[in-house]
Scaffold this motif. Structure first.
Motif, PDB file in Angstrom:
ATOM      1  N   GLN A  64       0.855  -1.186   0.000  1.00  0.00           N
ATOM      2  CA  GLN A  64       0.000   0.000   0.000  1.00  0.00           C
ATOM      3  C   GLN A  64       0.891   1.236   0.000  1.00  0.00           C
ATOM      4  O   GLN A  64       1.885   1.287   0.723  1.00  0.00           O
ATOM      5  N   ASN A  73      -3.554  11.301  -8.170  1.00  0.00           N
ATOM      6  CA  ASN A  73      -3.655  10.308  -9.247  1.00  0.00           C
ATOM      7  C   ASN A  73      -2.370  10.222 -10.055  1.00  0.00           C
ATOM      8  O   ASN A  73      -1.927   9.134 -10.417  1.00  0.00           O
ATOM      9  N   PHE A  76       0.156   8.365  -7.895  1.00  0.00           N
ATOM     10  CA  PHE A  76      -0.138   6.923  -7.877  1.00  0.00           C
ATOM     11  C   PHE A  76       0.313   6.258  -9.171  1.00  0.00           C
ATOM     12  O   PHE A  76       0.884   5.167  -9.147  1.00  0.00           O
ATOM     13  N   HIS A 104      -2.491  -3.385  -9.813  1.00  0.00           N
ATOM     14  CA  HIS A 104      -2.652  -2.275  -8.872  1.00  0.00           C
ATOM     15  C   HIS A 104      -4.042  -1.676  -9.028  1.00  0.00           C
ATOM     16  O   HIS A 104      -4.678  -1.800 -10.069  1.00  0.00           O
ATOM     17  N   VAL A 106      -6.534   1.696  -6.973  1.00  0.00           N
ATOM     18  CA  VAL A 106      -6.634   2.743  -5.956  1.00  0.00           C
ATOM     19  C   VAL A 106      -7.972   2.574  -5.259  1.00  0.00           C
ATOM     20  O   VAL A 106      -9.014   2.513  -5.901  1.00  0.00           O
ATOM     21  N   LEU A 111      -3.053   3.622  -2.898  1.00  0.00           N
ATOM     22  CA  LEU A 111      -2.629   2.747  -3.983  1.00  0.00           C
ATOM     23  C   LEU A 111      -2.351   1.360  -3.404  1.00  0.00           C
ATOM     24  O   LEU A 111      -1.619   1.229  -2.427  1.00  0.00           O
TER      25      LEU A 111
END
Length: 143
Positions: A64, A73, A76, A104, A106, A111
Motif C-alpha cells: 500500500q 492520481n 499513484f 494495482h 486505488v 494505492l
C-alpha cells in the motif's frame, strides 16, 4: 528455501534501494503516520505438495502506498509504474524470485499494488533411506 519473511525483506530492500526517501512499514501503521509511506502486508500464502519432497509455494503481497502529493492520481500512476519495473525480480540470498500477477488499484485514496511469487521448495529430511543391496542366488543345478 525462502520464507515469507525473507521475501518481505527482499521487497523492503528493493523499495529502499529504488525509492529511498519513502518510509516502509511492515507491522501496522499508527494513526497520524507521516506520508508518503509504504505498508507491506501478506495477503495469503499457499503450499501444495507435488512429487516426493517437492512442494509449490505461492505467496501474495499487498504493497500500500499513501501519497502526500496534491496531484494524487498522477503520483499513484508514477509509483505504480516504478513498482512494476523494480519488483519484477527480488533477490534473496543471490537467488532471483520473479513476481507475477502484478496488479494495482486505488481504493479510498490508497494505492494497492499486489504481486505474487510462485516457486518450488524441496524439503530436506534428516536421513533418507538409501537403496539397499540386492543379492541374488543362482541355482546352477537346475539351470
Amino acid at each position: 528455501m525462502s520464507s515469507i519473511n525473507e521475501l518481505r525483506a527482499g521487497i523492503n530492500k528493493v523499495l529502499n534501494d529504488n525509492l529511498p526517501n519513502i518510509p516502509i512499514y511492515n507491522e501496522k501503521i499508527e494513526q497520524g503516520f507521516a506520508k508518503p509511506c509504504f505498508f507491506i502486508e501478506v495477503l495469503n500464502s499457499e503450499q501444495y505438495k507435488e512429487l516426493n519432497r517437492r512442494y509449490k509455494k505461492s505467496i501474495s503481497f499487498n504493497i500500500q502506498y499513501f501519497s502526500d502529493k496534491a496531484e494524487i492520481n498522477s503520483d499513484f500512476n508514477d509509483i505504480a509504474d516504478k513498482l512494476y519495473q523494480v519488483l519484477e525480480y527480488v533477490n534473496i540470498y543471490n537467488k532471483l524470485f520473479r513476481a507475477n500477477k502484478m496488479t494495482h488499484k486505488v481504493v479510498e485514496g490508497v494505492l494497492h499494488f499486489m504481486l505474487q511469487f510462485n516457486y518450488h521448495v524441496i524439503k530436506t529430511s534428516e536421513e533418507e533411506p538409501k537403496m539397499n543391496k540386492l543379492t541374488q542366488e543362482v541355482d546352477l543345478k537346475n539351470g
